[in-house]
Each structure stands twice: as C-alpha cells, then as structure tokens.
Enzyme design. Structure first.
Site, PDB file in Angstrom:
ATOM      1  N   PHE A 429      35.546  17.089   4.603  1.00 56.43           N
ATOM      2  CA  PHE A 429      36.463  18.230   3.283  1.00 56.43           C
ATOM      3  C   PHE A 429      35.923  19.970   3.555  1.00 56.43           C
ATOM      4  O   PHE A 429      36.214  20.119   2.777  1.00 56.43           O
ATOM      5  CB  PHE A 429      37.189  17.590   2.487  1.00 56.43           C
ATOM      6  CG  PHE A 429      37.550  16.172   2.720  1.00 56.43           C
ATOM      7  CD1 PHE A 429      38.148  15.909   3.179  1.00 56.43           C
ATOM      8  CD2 PHE A 429      37.023  14.994   2.007  1.00 56.43           C
ATOM      9  CE1 PHE A 429      38.488  13.905   4.196  1.00 56.43           C
ATOM     10  CE2 PHE A 429      36.800  13.997   2.540  1.00 56.43           C
ATOM     11  CZ  PHE A 429      37.893  13.460   3.101  1.00 56.43           C
ATOM     12  N   CYS A 430      34.947  19.539   3.936  1.00 55.93           N
ATOM     13  CA  CYS A 430      33.678  20.662   3.931  1.00 55.93           C
ATOM     14  C   CYS A 430      32.710  20.880   2.793  1.00 55.93           C
ATOM     15  O   CYS A 430      32.541  21.221   1.876  1.00 55.93           O
ATOM     16  CB  CYS A 430      34.757  22.524   3.874  1.00 55.93           C
ATOM     17  SG  CYS A 430      35.417  22.461   5.521  1.00 55.93           S
ATOM     18  N   ASN A 431      32.542  19.193   1.605  1.00 55.00           N
ATOM     19  CA  ASN A 431      32.237  19.216   1.156  1.00 55.00           C
ATOM     20  C   ASN A 431      31.040  18.441   1.624  1.00 55.00           C
ATOM     21  O   ASN A 431      30.476  17.313   1.255  1.00 55.00           O
ATOM     22  CB  ASN A 431      32.632  18.909   0.148  1.00 55.00           C
ATOM     23  CG  ASN A 431      32.323  18.431  -1.152  1.00 55.00           C
ATOM     24  OD1 ASN A 431      31.218  17.920  -1.309  1.00 55.00           O
ATOM     25  ND2 ASN A 431      32.685  18.693  -2.224  1.00 55.00           N
TER      26      ASN A 431
END
Length: 816
Positions: A429-431
């Site tokens: 999740f782009c984290n």
C-alpha cells in the site's frame, strides 16, 4: 432479518447505520450507490466512492453556472474567485482552522502538497527530517530534499514509555525509538548559522494506511515543545521543530481539530474524503510556517509583476496566490463543496462511529477463525496496547495461514475475492516502513527480495516462506454490515479448513496409476496459435520444432510504448483469427474490424529490417519488425496503435537471471517462442466434462449465477485428449504421442483470461469457469487445470523435418 445481523445490531446498533441521521445506511445505499448492487467494495483507503446524489449536484452546478479563468476581472472570473474563496473556507471549517492562523493552498493532490513542503522547506546542514516508520512513500520522498541540502534524516518508532517522564507538568506516555541517521553529504555547518535559525521537520500520518493505527495528535505539541527530552538530548533536537501531518487517509472518518493541535502543515486529497474529484488536494499551512517556505519557481498567477528580459520579478503577497502555480483546477474546486455537503449531512462523528462498528466486527470475526486442527487462520497487523494509538481507523490489514502454518499468498486472496465480487487491496500500500515493521521483514529480507526481482505490484507474494505484503480491507461511510458479512463468509468458505471437509480446493488426482486403460486415450485435436493471445486454428496433423508446434506463438503484438499486448488487457485480440498454409509459407489473418484479409508471406520483404530486444517472463528475445501496412492492419484490429513482431530464429533466448526461482516461465531448459510458461498445454475432454457438470450443479444451487457450458477451447490448449478418467493427467510424469516423447511440467495455473466469452463478435467477461475451478482445483495459491508439456528430442532426431503430431494418435502416459 437474520440472526447474525440481530447479534451485530445488539452490539453495535447505537453506532451503526446513522440511526439519528437524515437517511439510514440502507437508504443511502439504495438511493445514492445503486451501482454497487452485487459488488462489495472494500478499498476506501485507496479511494472512497462518490455518491450519485453528489454527482447530480455537481452536474447541476456546472450546467447552470459559468465559471471563467479566475486570473481576470470579468463577471465569470469574479464568480470563480468567489467560489474558490468559499471552497477554501469550507476546507478550513472542516479542520476547525481559523483563517487568521491557517491558509488553504490547493494542489493536485496530497502528494503534490508534500512535494511543495519538501522542496520549499528551509533546510540547512543542521536541519533534521524525522518521520515515523508508518509513513506513505509520498512522505518519505521529502527525505530527498533534506538529504540533498546536507540535512539529517531518520525514521522513528513511537513506543510506550517504560518510565513515564514528566514534561512541563504533563505525563509523557511514550518515547521515540530512533533508527539509523542518514546523511548524503558531509554536513558542514555554516559559520553564520545559529541553532535559532535551524528548522527541523517531523512528519507522521493521522492514520496509518497499512494498519489503521491512529496516532495521538498530542505528538504535535510534544515534538514542538519538548523535542530535546523526546530525543534524549541529541544534537538533532536543536533548533525549531515543525510538524507535518499526512491526513489524506485519516480525515475521511475522523476530524483533525487544528484549533487544538497546532500542526504547521496538513495535507489532504479530496477523493479520499468523498470520491470526487480526483487530481485535487490541499496543503493547509499555518501562516507563520508558510512564510518560512522558500519558493524558487514562479508562474502565471504567482507573480504581481515580472520583466521578460531582465532579472526582475515581484511575487504576490498572498500565501495561496504565491504557492498555487498556474490556473487552479477551478472546476474541480467547484465540485468539492458538494462532497462536503454529503459528509456534513451525515456528520463526521457519525461516520467515525459507523465505520468503527463495521471494522470492529470484521476484526473480531477474523480473529475467531480456526482451522480444524485449532490453528489460527488470520494474523491481523497492529498493536492494540500502544498508548500512542488514538484508536483505529476503518482498516483491517492481515494475512492468512494454512493449517500447517504456511501462508496463503495475498495474490490468491485477491484473485478469489474478485471472483466473489469483492474488491480489496493487497501489497504494501505504498507504505514500505509499516510493511517491513509489521511483517517483521529485516533489511536483509527486503534486499534479498529486491535482488530476486520483487518490486511493487508484482505477483511475488510469498518469498522464502515470508509474506512480502498483506491483504487490506477498508470501509467508508457508505459501507454496510452486509459488505462485511459477505467478506467474512468469503474468507471462511475459501480459506478455513473444517472437519469432514471434502474437496476444499484440493481435488487433484494423486497416486501411482495412470487413470487410463491401454489404448483408451488418444489425441482428439491439435491447435496452433501463431500470434500470442490471438485466435488459433486446428489441424489434422502438424510438424513439431525445437520450440513446440511449428509457428506456435512465434509472433506477438507490441504497443508503441513497448508493452506486450495480451487478451488480459486487450480482449479484442481474441477476435483475430489466423491460419497457416505450410506449403506456400503464408499466414492469413482476419478480424471483424478489418474489411480485408491480411496475408503475411514468411519469406517476403515485408520485414523492416529492424531488430528489437525485449523481455517476457524472465527470458530475453529478439523480434523482427514489419512494415507500416501490416502494423496499421493490426492497429485497426485491436483498436490501438501497435506493431507485429516475429521471433528471430537466429537469437539465443535466455533467462535474464538463471539463479532466480521466481520467474513465471516453467520450462527453463528448452527453447520457447512467446509462450508464457511452456511449449504445450494439454487439456482432457473428460476433465472439461466434469467441470461442466459442476458448473451446472452450481447454477442449480444458485451459487454462481446462470448455467454455463464451456468447451476445451476456452482454455486455449494445443492438445486436447480424450479417454480415461477426469483429471488423470494430474498424475502423469511423462507421455508418448505417436512415439514422440513429452515431459509433464505440472498443472497449468489458470487466470481471468479463461472467463472471457466471445459471442457475436463481442468479448464479455464473467466469473466462470474460474470461480468453480477455484472451489475444487486450488493448490497453494494456484488454480490448476490442464498440464504443461515439454517436447523431448534426441540427438538423432531432426524435429524440423521428421517429427509430426497427428489427430487420432494414441497416448501412453508414464511410458519412459
């Protein structure tokens, strides 16, 4: 009402469904989200959904008002300026921010707002950029600006404090655990730079988009006023600390009161709040903090005056005007007030209670799931005990385990969820910080995964026995109990092993027999697919080559950007039919979109002479290009610009990294044309018949919709066999066809491509037969049907001239 919902309402009825609002949740769904009928949407953390009522109001607004470019004095321009001014105030009101203290700067999104802060922040060699591990990549990107200016950058974990210290009369319930300090350049302190002139930046999300953890907003005051104690006297605490909050996710379901928590910068994206418009966000900046930002670029709208042929520019004084380059997206800005009207009508406090009730229910149900051996099914990420945690947002991030403790890959979960009409999110999740932290992935794990080829959005979900990401479900103000219940039921039915369960996703033929009697199995049909992903043709007999059936998948279509076209993205390719005349050396191609049949002579001068190199599934190829006439024909046939390439027979296709075990190609030993995994795909007529029986049975039970019957050609096989038992091919290690030897490479993993239905020149998508196959043919994340084969040649054979397959030939399994 069923008993399960009654139990849910007993526990959550006061919070669920807006009982005191103008509309109940059932009324909201029935009147404003009719398009969700039959679909469960669970990716509101990625993008929430717009209301149909909201869009009607937007259309009416734009259809009845004239909004002109605001950089003018006309009536329409003045109307736009007034509208933009009102929109800014509505944003500030949402965050309870006084215009005396804060300004709303419109940007193209939260990412653009973060970029603006990063590039304009007054970095120095004594500055520090501190950020929590739970930040989005768009926040981490600020690190590049800090490091390039000689500043230090470091990640931190906010943890419970063992010894609660007292700071200025308040209890400090947590501490900062610092990761390694990063510097890109030697930090040389300028002689005239005192600590009082040093500015540092601390960034954290109001809500982690990986776990849903909501950080205590007391961090703002503690970092700004007590950084020296928090950082335990480190020199990095010198100077003034400023605080940035990424509220893109958190502000959709919980208020951020800037009258109480005086953050310097807050970034948002409006599509996260109410679905539309995309491409518009805002930076909410404290006036004193905004004045410290050092903006270099100027543009239309940001200058009061400039002279073209000398170094002179006078910038505008207003903070919004200074930072909003060019003409603002004023029609999008006109749309946001209608989104805020929707949120305000149900109230953010009611939205928070509603979504929390659903999230709590899902967490509770998932944690209760057990396999028949008592093993837990679900691991949910996040720690409930943290004092820094100010509750949880409407996110559940998790992975699932098998009874033996091994992990189900998140791609398997996403694939099966899609077949059940459930849309969710998988990956990191782009984290990356939160992903590594909660999945316990060390630096060596991450680097090993990267070296093995793992990148964002790929299919490598479990590497070396560890998940590389997670499954995330997230809820919005329009989510319902029924959405949550259907999701929980899906997990239970698809991934929980129960007592006395038969055929739970693992119905494969095992044992030592062949499943056939002597002489009972024969080759029923032969099909060649000259152009990858296009239609094929059948033949009574066909020659073999070192790469499989001669000419099979020897051509492909490539977009002008270099993307290899397949039916997954371009279903219209299935409408292109092909045939080959071996004697004349001509391939004929037809399409309902093209009036003329195209004929391609294998030895003609239609090649351009250009050679292109490209990679497919870990193998490198060289392809010969064709002239404009041929490329124009195919562009018309598929409805987009593309070109035809033929595999160069002189090239030496090879694996890009033969040490990697993660490539999709199953056959790493032999020569392949443009096939994904192997030279041949074999399908059994009896296995297809058994599948059709199951499809009919499911349809009668109402499980998977209307009855559907399929033919073996739905699976695009090269070889269709008949005779023997269904799925007897699962046991075959090798086989002979007419004396020619083939080795089985195992089952073929099926994808959504088999759900494409071609009727009357149209291509439609359905869930079948993949949904039914998933119910009884799943093995460790794969849905297997048919087997892949490799042609075995000996030194004495000349496959290009001597080896042919012929329909009717007997098949002898496990014969060598």
């Amino acid at each position: 009402m069923d008993s399960d919902k009654e139990e849910f309402l007993k526990e959550f009825g006061e919070d669920y469904g807006y009982p005191n609002g103008p509309k109940t949740i059932d009324e909201i769904r029935a009147t404003e989200f009719k398009r969700l009928d039959g679909l469960v949407y669970l990716d509101h953390a990625g993008a929430t959904l717009y209301s149909e009522l909201q869009m009607e109001a937007i259309f009416k607004d734009l259809a009845t008002n004239v909004y002109g470019n605001p950089h003018s004095q006309s009536d329409s321009s003045s109307a736009t300026s007034d509208m933009v001014r009102e929109a800014r105030q509505q944003v500030l009101d949402y965050f309870n921010a006084s215009p005396k203290d804060y300004k709303c700067i419109f940007t193209s999104g939260a990412t653009a707002a973060l970029k603006l802060v990063g590039e304009a922040f007054p970095w120095s060699c004594q500055s520090s950029f501190m950020y929590t591990m739970e930040n989005h990549n768009s926040v981490l990107g600020i690190r590049e600006y800090a490091l390039s200016q000689g500043a230090a950058a470091f990640a931190v974990d906010i943890e419970d404090s063992v010894h609660h210290g007292v700071s200025r009369g308040t209890v400090k319930p947590f501490r900062v655990s610092q990761h390694q300090i990063q510097r890109r350049n030697d930090a040389r302190i300028r002689g005239n730079e005192s600590a009082g002139d040093v500015y540092n930046l601390f960034a954290f999300p109001s809500e982690c988009n990986f776990t849903g953890l909501r950080f205590s907003l007391d961090l703002v005051k503690i970092i700004k006023e007590d950084s020296e104690r928090i950082l335990e006297g480190s020199q990095l605490s010198n100077g003034r600390w400023m605080v940035l909050i990424d509220a893109a996710k958190g502000s959709a379901t919980q208020t951020l009161d800037l009258s109480k928590h005086h953050a310097d910068f807050v970034v948002i994206s409006f599509y996260k709040l109410f679905g539309y418009p995309t491409g518009l966000g805002a930076l909410i900046a404290r006036n004193d903090a905004a004045k410290l930002l050092k903006k270099t670029y100027f543009s239309g709208g940001t200058v009061a005056a400039s002279i073209a042929d000398t170094d002179f520019v006078k910038r505008r004084d207003g903070i919004e005007e200074l930072f909003e380059d060019g003409t603002a997206s004023f029609l999008s800005i006109a749309s946001i007030r209608h989104g805020f009207n929707i949120l305000n009508s149900v109230t953010i406090s009611s939205i928070s209670r509603h979504t929390t009730s659903i999230t709590t229910y899902v967490r509770k149900m998932l944690l209760a799931l057990r396999h028949e051996n008592g093993a837990s099914v679900c691991t949910i990420y996040g720690k409930d005990s943290l004092k820094v945690c100010h509750g949880w947002g409407p996110i559940v991030s998790f992975n699932l385990r098998r009874p033996d403790g091994s992990w189900f890959g998140y791609q398997e979960v996403e694939k099966l969820a899609s077949l059940s009409g459930i849309q969710l999110r998988t990956g990191c999740f782009c984290n990356p910080g939160a992903c590594a932290k909660y999945l316990c992935l060390s630096h060596s794990d991450l680097l090993s995964n990267i070296e093995a080829g793992h990148v964002c959005w790929d299919d490598y979900d479990v590497v070396n026995g560890k998940p590389t990401g997670a499954v995330r479900v997230s809820f919005g103000y329009m989510s319902t109990y029924e959405d949550a219940k259907k999701f929980v039921d899906f997990v239970r039915s698809s991934f929980v092993s129960l007592p006395n369960q038969t055929g739970h996703g693992y119905h494969l033929r095992k044992g030592f027999g062949n499943g056939v009697s002597a002489g009972s199995v024969y080759l029923k049909s032969l099909t060649i697919y000259p152009i990858k992903s296009c239609g094929g043709f059948s033949a009574a007999s066909w020659p073999l080559s070192t790469s499989g059936l001669r000419y099979d998948r020897e051509w492909l279509l490539e977009s002008l950007t270099g993307e290899i076209l397949t039916q997954k993205k371009v279903p219209e390719m299935s409408l292109i039919s092909t045939s080959i005349d071996l004697h004349q050396g001509i391939m004929s191609v037809e399409s309902p979109r093209c009036k003329e049949r195209l004929q391609i002579n294998f030895s003609s001068d239609s090649y351009t002479g250009s050679i292109e190199q490209f990679d497919i599934h870990g193998r490198r190829y060289e392809g010969q290009g064709y002239n404009n006439k041929i490329n124009t024909w195919f562009s018309q046939a598929v409805g987009r610009p593309c070109c035809l390439l033929r595999r160069s027979m002189s090239n030496y296709d090879f694996s890009l990294n033969k040490t990697r075990s993660m490539g999709r190609c199953r056959d790493g030993q032999s020569t392949l044309n443009f096939a994904n995994e192997a030279q041949f795909l074999l399908i059994s007529k009896e296995s297809v018949s058994d599948l059709n029986d199951r499809l009919s049975s499911n349809a009668k039970k109402g499980a998977f919709g209307v009855p559907v019957q399929i033919t073996p050609m739905r699976f695009r096989p090269n070889l269709v066999i008949s005779g023997g038992e269904p799925y007897a091919e699962d046991r075959w290690k090798n086989l002979k066809i007419g004396g020619k030897r083939f080795t089985s490479l195992g089952g073929c993993n099926r994808c959504q491509m088999i759900n494409l239905v071609h009727e009357a020149g149209q291509v439609e998508k359905s869930n079948e037969p993949l949904a039914t196959l998933a119910s009884y043919r799943r093995v460790k994340g794969k849905i297997l049907f048919g087997i892949l084969l490799r042609f075995e040649t000996s030194d004495e054979e000349e496959p290009e001239t001597d080896s042919w397959l012929q329909v009717g030939q007997e098949i002898h399994p496990n014969s060598f």
